[in-house]
Design a protein around this motif. Structure first.
Motif: not given
Length: 74
Positions: A19-36
């Motif tokens: 999936e394509k994810a929209e994230l804030e600039n300077q996001s980290r891998v942990i932010d992806v994990i939390k997003k889902y």
């Protein structure tokens, strides 16, 4: 920014494969994990553009984040 997120094995259950994810600039891998809403203890391997990364790795637009659960076999 936009990154591609790929989940493998049991992490796909009830979620998605890619999936394509929209994230804030300077996001980290942990932010992806939390997003889902993936429990951190279920993520054993993180790759960014095919290279080993930790959860604090800062992402850039266009990166591919691949997440794997613990892998075992006999």
């Amino acid at each position: 920014m936009q990154v591609d997120v790929k989940l493998f094995a049991s992490l796909r259950e009830g979620r998605f494969e890619s999936e394509k994810a929209e994230l804030e600039n300077q996001s980290r891998v942990i932010d992806v994990i939390k997003k889902y809403n993936i429990p951190l203890e279920e993520v054993h391997i993180c790759l960014v553009d095919g290279r080993d990364a930790d959860t604090e790795h800062v992402l850039q637009d266009g990166n591919t984040v691949s997440l794997f659960p613990p892998v075992g076999g006999a």
